[in-house]
Scaffold this motif. Structure first.
Motif, short mmCIF file in Angstrom:
data_model
loop_
_atom_site.label_atom_id
_atom_site.label_comp_id
_atom_site.label_asym_id
_atom_site.label_seq_id
_atom_site.Cartn_x
_atom_site.Cartn_y
_atom_site.Cartn_z
N ARG A 150 0.80 -1.23 0.00
CA ARG A 150 0.00 0.00 0.00
C ARG A 150 0.83 1.28 0.00
O ARG A 150 0.57 2.19 -0.81
CB ARG A 150 -0.97 -0.02 1.18
N PRO A 151 1.84 1.45 0.89
CA PRO A 151 2.60 2.70 0.85
C PRO A 151 3.32 2.92 -0.48
O PRO A 151 3.38 4.06 -0.97
CB PRO A 151 3.61 2.54 2.01
N LEU A 152 3.86 1.84 -1.06
CA LEU A 152 4.52 1.99 -2.36
C LEU A 152 3.52 2.39 -3.44
O LEU A 152 3.82 3.24 -4.30
CB LEU A 152 5.21 0.68 -2.76
N ARG A 153 2.36 1.79 -3.41
CA ARG A 153 1.33 2.13 -4.40
C ARG A 153 0.92 3.59 -4.25
O ARG A 153 0.79 4.32 -5.25
CB ARG A 153 0.12 1.21 -4.23
N ALA A 154 0.75 4.03 -3.01
CA ALA A 154 0.29 5.40 -2.77
C ALA A 154 1.32 6.43 -3.24
O ALA A 154 0.99 7.38 -3.94
CB ALA A 154 -0.01 5.60 -1.28
N GLU A 196 5.85 8.46 3.81
CA GLU A 196 4.82 8.56 2.77
C GLU A 196 3.82 9.68 3.08
O GLU A 196 3.28 10.31 2.17
CB GLU A 196 4.09 7.23 2.59
N ARG A 197 3.59 9.95 4.36
CA ARG A 197 2.73 11.08 4.71
C ARG A 197 3.38 12.40 4.34
O ARG A 197 2.70 13.33 3.89
CB ARG A 197 2.43 11.05 6.21
N THR A 198 4.70 12.48 4.53
CA THR A 198 5.43 13.69 4.14
C THR A 198 5.30 13.94 2.65
O THR A 198 5.16 15.08 2.20
CB THR A 198 6.91 13.55 4.53
N VAL A 199 5.34 12.87 1.84
CA VAL A 199 5.17 13.01 0.39
C VAL A 199 3.85 13.69 0.08
O VAL A 199 3.78 14.64 -0.72
CB VAL A 199 5.24 11.63 -0.29
N LEU A 236 -5.30 12.09 -3.32
CA LEU A 236 -5.46 10.70 -3.74
C LEU A 236 -4.47 9.79 -3.02
O LEU A 236 -4.82 8.70 -2.57
CB LEU A 236 -5.28 10.59 -5.25
N GLY A 237 -3.22 10.25 -2.93
CA GLY A 237 -2.22 9.45 -2.22
C GLY A 237 -2.61 9.24 -0.76
O GLY A 237 -2.45 8.14 -0.22
N GLY A 238 -3.12 10.31 -0.12
CA GLY A 238 -3.58 10.16 1.26
C GLY A 238 -4.72 9.16 1.39
O GLY A 238 -4.76 8.37 2.32
N ALA A 239 -5.64 9.21 0.43
CA ALA A 239 -6.76 8.26 0.46
C ALA A 239 -6.27 6.82 0.28
O ALA A 239 -6.77 5.90 0.95
CB ALA A 239 -7.76 8.62 -0.62
N LEU A 240 -5.29 6.63 -0.59
CA LEU A 240 -4.76 5.29 -0.81
C LEU A 240 -4.05 4.77 0.44
O LEU A 240 -4.08 3.57 0.74
CB LEU A 240 -3.78 5.28 -1.99
#
Length: 379
Positions: A202-206, A267-270, A371-375
């Motif tokens: 999931r984190p990689l996908r997001a 990933e949240r920082t991204v 979208l990334g946050g939702a993923l």
């Protein structure tokens, strides 16, 4: 050790960025054909995307990776120099084949090198090193084309390509001095395994989806800044606005290297940085003159540095060992593809003017972060 790694990364990426300009210049100088210059640059760039999974898989499968990196990074340099020396001398087809082969080697000098940080540095130092690693991308993007243009003006485009090639060969040789241990596993993974890992984890996908969309917005910048320069009646503004964004990114990456905010969940920082980049871009149409626009472009670029460092850190933590390098090279290739697509779409939508394109780019950045946050939140 950190200085050795950064020297390798800076030389390899300087050659990669500079070659995009040098190959066009040498083609124009040697053949007088702008078409051949564009095709030659494309022949060098397109394999970055197509060869990424293959060279990443090759590095993941190798027991001894240092020779693989040295061969491919050095091979990229040799190809750049040969293109410069043979343009206008050998048949165009021969030069294009050499450019394609050089482009196939290039991914290990970009995302491939970043993938080595996990092994070379202790966990508590990696976030800082990722920030410094992003700095080498920014420096190469700022200085590479400018230095190449200067050398070409003073000593000719052929010498510029030879100098770039020598830098990449030096980087390849220096890789051999990095303490990369011999590995017992040989991988045996398919070329699609990197795609599978990105989709499954999931984190990689997001982060891949979000930064891919963000790269698409960034790809529109050259056209947007050119249109803004026309609107401001200031020809210098096109280059100045891009430089402001790059300098902002360099500043952001240095600051993140010193203070890696949000390092526990990169990933949240991204996602936060993508959202933050949207705000200054959306404000540009509502401010008068070049100077405020320069400051806003620098502010938007500032968040790109931490975003890229956090992206690398997220890949570091979540990419399976068997496809670690492949995830990095594949992710880099997808961003290049998205950037090219964004540039093409901006060309089709140029009738909207710079203000419309800027608002669209800001909207894409905001949508990417959301979208990334939702993923990330999905089970």
């Amino acid at each position: 050790m950190i200085y050795r790694y950064l020297t390798v990364a800076a030389l390899a990426r300087f050659a990669d960025e500079g070659a995009r300009v040098a190959l066009v210049l040498v083609a124009l100088d040697a053949t007088g054909s702008a078409l051949f210059g564009g095709v030659l640059a494309g022949a060098f760039m397109v394999p970055h995307v197509l060869a990424g999974p293959a060279v990443g898989a090759l590095a993941d499968r190798a027991r001894r990776r240092a020779p693989v990196y040295a061969l491919l990074i050095g091979g990229n340099g040799v190809a750049i120099a040969l293109c410069g020396l043979l343009a206008g001398v050998a048949p165009h087809a021969v030069v294009l084949v050499i450019a394609v082969l050089g482009g196939c080697c290039a991914p290990l000098g970009t995302g491939g090198l970043s993938s080595l940080i996990k092994e070379l540095f202790r966990p508590e130092r990696r976030d800082r090193v990722y920030g410094l690693d992003v700095m080498t991308y920014n420096l190469a993007g700022i200085c590479g084309p400018a230095v190449v243009a200067g050398v070409a003006q003073l000593a000719g485009a052929r010498l510029a390509t030879v100098a770039l090639g020598a830098g990449a060969v030096t980087a390849g040789l220096l890789v051999l001095s990095l303490p990369l241990r011999r590995r017992e596993f040989t991988g045996g993974t398919a070329l699609t395994a990197g795609f599978g890992a990105i989709w499954r984890i999931r984190p990689l996908r997001a982060v891949t989806v979000a930064t891919g969309l963000g790269a698409g917005a960034y790809g529109a910048f050259p056209l947007v800044t050119t249109l803004l320069a026309i609107q401001y009646h200031a020809g210098y503004a096109a280059g100045a606005l891009l430089s402001a964004a790059a300098i902002g990114g360099l500043t952001g990456s240095l600051l993140y290297a010193r203070h890696p905010v949000g390092a526990r969940r990169p990933e949240r920082t991204v996602m936060i940085c993508l959202l933050a980049s949207a705000l200054p871009l959306a404000a540009v149409p509502f401010v008068p003159g070049v100077l405020p626009a320069l400051l806003l472009f620098a502010a938007a670029g500032f968040f790109v540095g931490p975003q890229s460092a956090a992206l690398f850190a997220s890949r570091d933590r979540h990419a399976p060992p068997a496809v670690h390098t492949q995830v990095f090279t594949l992710g880099a290739g997808l961003k290049v593809t998205a950037s090219a697509l964004g540039a093409a779409l901006a060309g089709y939508a140029a009738g909207a003017g710079p203000d419309g394109l800027l608002l669209a780019a800001a909207g894409v950045y905001a949508a990417a972060g959301a979208l990334g946050g939702a993923l990330l939140l999905r089970d």
